[in-house]
Structure formats: C-alpha cells, structure tokens
Design a protein around this motif. Structure first.
Motif, mmCIF file in Angstrom:
data_model
loop_
_atom_site.group_PDB
_atom_site.id
_atom_site.type_symbol
_atom_site.label_atom_id
_atom_site.label_comp_id
_atom_site.label_asym_id
_atom_site.label_seq_id
_atom_site.Cartn_x
_atom_site.Cartn_y
_atom_site.Cartn_z
ATOM 1 N N ILE A 95 62.532 31.506 -36.372
ATOM 2 C CA ILE A 95 62.000 30.311 -36.395
ATOM 3 C C ILE A 95 63.021 28.889 -36.657
ATOM 4 C CG2 ILE A 95 61.257 30.052 -38.674
ATOM 5 C CD1 ILE A 95 58.777 28.645 -37.788
ATOM 6 N N ARG A 96 63.808 29.369 -37.462
ATOM 7 C CA ARG A 96 65.300 28.248 -37.706
ATOM 8 C C ARG A 96 65.795 27.893 -36.287
ATOM 9 N NH1 ARG A 96 69.946 32.356 -39.874
ATOM 10 N NH2 ARG A 96 69.862 34.081 -38.564
ATOM 11 N N ASN A 98 64.335 27.223 -33.753
ATOM 12 C CA ASN A 98 63.505 26.219 -32.757
ATOM 13 C C ASN A 98 63.725 24.798 -33.193
ATOM 14 O OD1 ASN A 98 62.513 28.863 -32.049
ATOM 15 N ND2 ASN A 98 60.440 28.415 -32.950
ATOM 16 N N GLY A 99 63.161 24.094 -32.116
ATOM 17 C CA GLY A 99 62.780 22.632 -32.224
ATOM 18 C C GLY A 99 64.143 21.678 -32.285
ATOM 19 N N PRO A 100 63.913 20.356 -32.374
ATOM 20 C CA PRO A 100 64.827 19.523 -32.361
ATOM 21 C C PRO A 100 66.058 19.568 -33.228
ATOM 22 C CG PRO A 100 62.841 18.390 -33.413
ATOM 23 C CD PRO A 100 62.468 19.924 -33.124
ATOM 24 N N CYS A 101 65.873 20.162 -34.430
ATOM 25 C CA CYS A 101 66.889 20.437 -35.425
ATOM 26 C C CYS A 101 67.383 21.989 -35.412
ATOM 27 C CB CYS A 101 66.600 19.995 -36.756
ATOM 28 S SG CYS A 101 66.425 18.328 -36.627
ATOM 29 N N GLY A 102 66.887 22.598 -34.379
ATOM 30 C CA GLY A 102 67.060 24.160 -34.513
ATOM 31 C C GLY A 102 68.636 24.499 -34.671
ATOM 32 N N VAL A 103 68.808 25.461 -35.458
ATOM 33 C CA VAL A 103 70.267 26.135 -35.724
ATOM 34 C C VAL A 103 70.673 26.692 -34.438
ATOM 35 C CG1 VAL A 103 71.646 27.702 -37.172
ATOM 36 C CG2 VAL A 103 69.746 26.515 -38.079
ATOM 37 N N PHE B 34 58.651 19.989 -35.229
ATOM 38 C CA PHE B 34 59.953 20.586 -35.930
ATOM 39 C C PHE B 34 60.338 21.851 -35.609
ATOM 40 C CE2 PHE B 34 62.834 21.811 -38.920
ATOM 41 C CZ PHE B 34 63.923 20.420 -39.251
ATOM 42 N N GLU B 36 58.505 23.893 -33.310
ATOM 43 C CA GLU B 36 58.084 24.479 -32.041
ATOM 44 C C GLU B 36 57.032 25.460 -32.266
ATOM 45 O OE1 GLU B 36 60.802 24.439 -28.323
ATOM 46 O OE2 GLU B 36 62.112 24.818 -29.932
#
Ligand code: FES
Ligand code: FES
Lengths: 165, 165
Positions: A95-96, A98-103, B34, B36
């Motif tokens: 899950i880390r 995912n998304g706008p600040c994903g690693v 954040f 997804e």
C-alpha cells in the motif's frame, strides 16, 4: 485473525491416530465418530495432513490413517501449516506504493517496516508452535488424565483398527 | 490463518494521521485518496480505530480523524485488536469432551493442552506487536526515506487539513 477449527480437530485427531498399532490404520469415519464432528469437513483436514506428509494412508478394507512420522517429529506448527497453508498471516499489499505520495517501486526493495514488524511477530508465534511436539502434548494430556480413561481410548482405537473386529 | 488487509491499511493510515496539525482532522475521503483504496472499506477500519480509542474524530466542515493518543502510546497490537477484534486466533471448541471417550466436563476445568499451547504462541505474537509503537515504525520509515519525500507527505496532509485550502 482466526485459526480455523480444523486445526483443533487435526491436532486432536493426530493424538488418537498416534495410538494406532503397527500395520493398521484409522479411517476418517471412525475419527468423526470419536470426536462427534462432521465427516466431510474432517476428511478435508485429514487429507491436508496427508498431503503435508504428516499422515500416511493404508489402503484396503481395514485401511485408514497412520502417522507418517514419530510423535517427536511432528510439531503443532507442522499441523497448523498443513491445515491453514504455509502462507504468512499478514500479507503486505505494498500500500506504501499507492497514491499521490507513493514510494517509487524501485525504492521498495526492502520490506515495509510494518510488514517486517508483523513478520517478526509471526516468527515468534511459529517458533512457539515449532517447539511443541505432538509427543509433548500427549504426555501432558496423559498426565492430566486417569489410567482408566487412557485405556478406554486405547481400547476404542484397537477395536476400530482390528482386522478381526 | 489470515490477517485482513484492513490491518495494513489501518497502520499506514495512522502513520499519516499522526502528521495532522493541532486542532485539525484528516477525513476518510482524503485517506482513501492518499492510499488509493476503496472509501467504504477504509471508513470501516477508521471507525474501528475510533471505537477502540485510537482515533478521535473532529466534527465540522474541516473535521476528520486525529490520533487520540501520542504515537508512543499506540502499538501495532492496539491497531490489530481494534481492526480484528480482541478475541484469540485459536478458539477451542472443547472437542475433547465429545464422543464415546469424551473427557467429562467436570474434568475440564483447566484448558486443554492444545489450547494452552496455542495461547502461549499467541501471547508471544502479541508481545512482539505490543513492543512496536507507531513511533518506532514512523522512525524506521523516515530513516529509510528521503527528506524530500517526507516533506511531500507533510505538505499533502497540510493541504488536506488546512481550513483555508
Ligand atoms: S506497504 Fe504493506 S505493510 Fe507497509
Ligand atoms: S479441546 Fe479444544 S484444543 Fe483441545
């Protein structure tokens, strides 16, 4: 988190199958009678134990299950993994990432700290179950039981596995 | 045995909620963006954290979730138990009392050896998770990250929680 009741059944079945004499086997039907549990679901657990190499099945009219190893060489962990599958209880879906600040994926070579912490905890759980052999469970159970009750169980197993019976 | 992915989500959400400034709250919608992940299922996990006293919710137009305790005072165990419920993973159905050789109920005051062994293993698992605070997880994650990425997350949280935004 939930361990299926198949694990309780499987461990208890192994303690009874351990009493089966040389060259004999105890079948699923007898075990389902012994523990008053539904046959089809129990049969599934026994097949899982068999696939995992903990039980071997004897064919023929008086066939059935025997332990495939000594009671010292079967741990509670062996039984749980046979019934529940070998996968970890905690599964990281990354899950880390995912998304706008994903690693970025390339920075995720090491497991996430959260996943690592759960893996550590699960290793402690597995270690504790690995240390408990079927032999030690049976010893404790005998110590807490009466000689009469043990004889009763041994006699029941003998009758169910005796080719003459 | 399987831990629901809600636990992974919940832990990661807590690490983000921990960054929310004084008097602000981060709502479920922002967290679902954040990471997804689907809003309704995430909302369920956040409600569970809230019921367990780990999050508190701020009402109002700019409301949302905040940590109800410091990051030192929230352990991974707190989060797992909030999401998965407090019950043990292994549940003994007292199968030993069943059938033709069942142990009489009055002789079953002590837990069965099998149930006791599983309880010991689960205690080891819980201890390991109790020792891991949200603070320690966040420290490790920061250490493995870049200053730029951390700032990016802090800025995202600020924007989502700023009443003026
Ligand atoms: S990304 Fe899976 S546990 Fe952190
Ligand atoms: S009777 Fe439940 S684990 Fe033994």
């Amino acid at each position: 988190m939930q361990i299926s009741k198949g694990v309780e059944w499987a461990v208890h079945c192994c303690t009874v199958i351990a009493l089966v004499g040389e060259g004999r086997g105890l079948n699923a039907e007898a075990l389902s009678e012994f523990f008053e549990v539904p046959g089809p679901y129990l049969a599934k657990q026994l097949q899982a134990l068999s696939r995992a190499g903990l039980l071997e099945s004897m064919r023929g009219k008086h066939g059935g299950y025997r332990l495939a190893r000594s009671v010292d060489a079967i741990s509670l962990l062996d039984i749980v993994l046979a019934v529940e599958g070998p996968g970890p209880a905690f599964r990281c879906t990354e899950i880390r990432q995912n998304g706008p600040c994903g690693v970025p994926r390339k920075e995720c070579r090491r497991p996430c700290e959260v996943a690592a912490a759960f893996a550590d905890a699960e290793a402690a759980w597995r270690d504790a179950l690995r240390r408990r052999s079927l032999a030690s469970i049976m010893q404790e159970a005998s110590a807490g039981s009466t000689p009469g009750h043990l004889l009763e169980i041994v006699e029941w197993v003998r009758q169910k596995t005796d080719p003459v019976a």
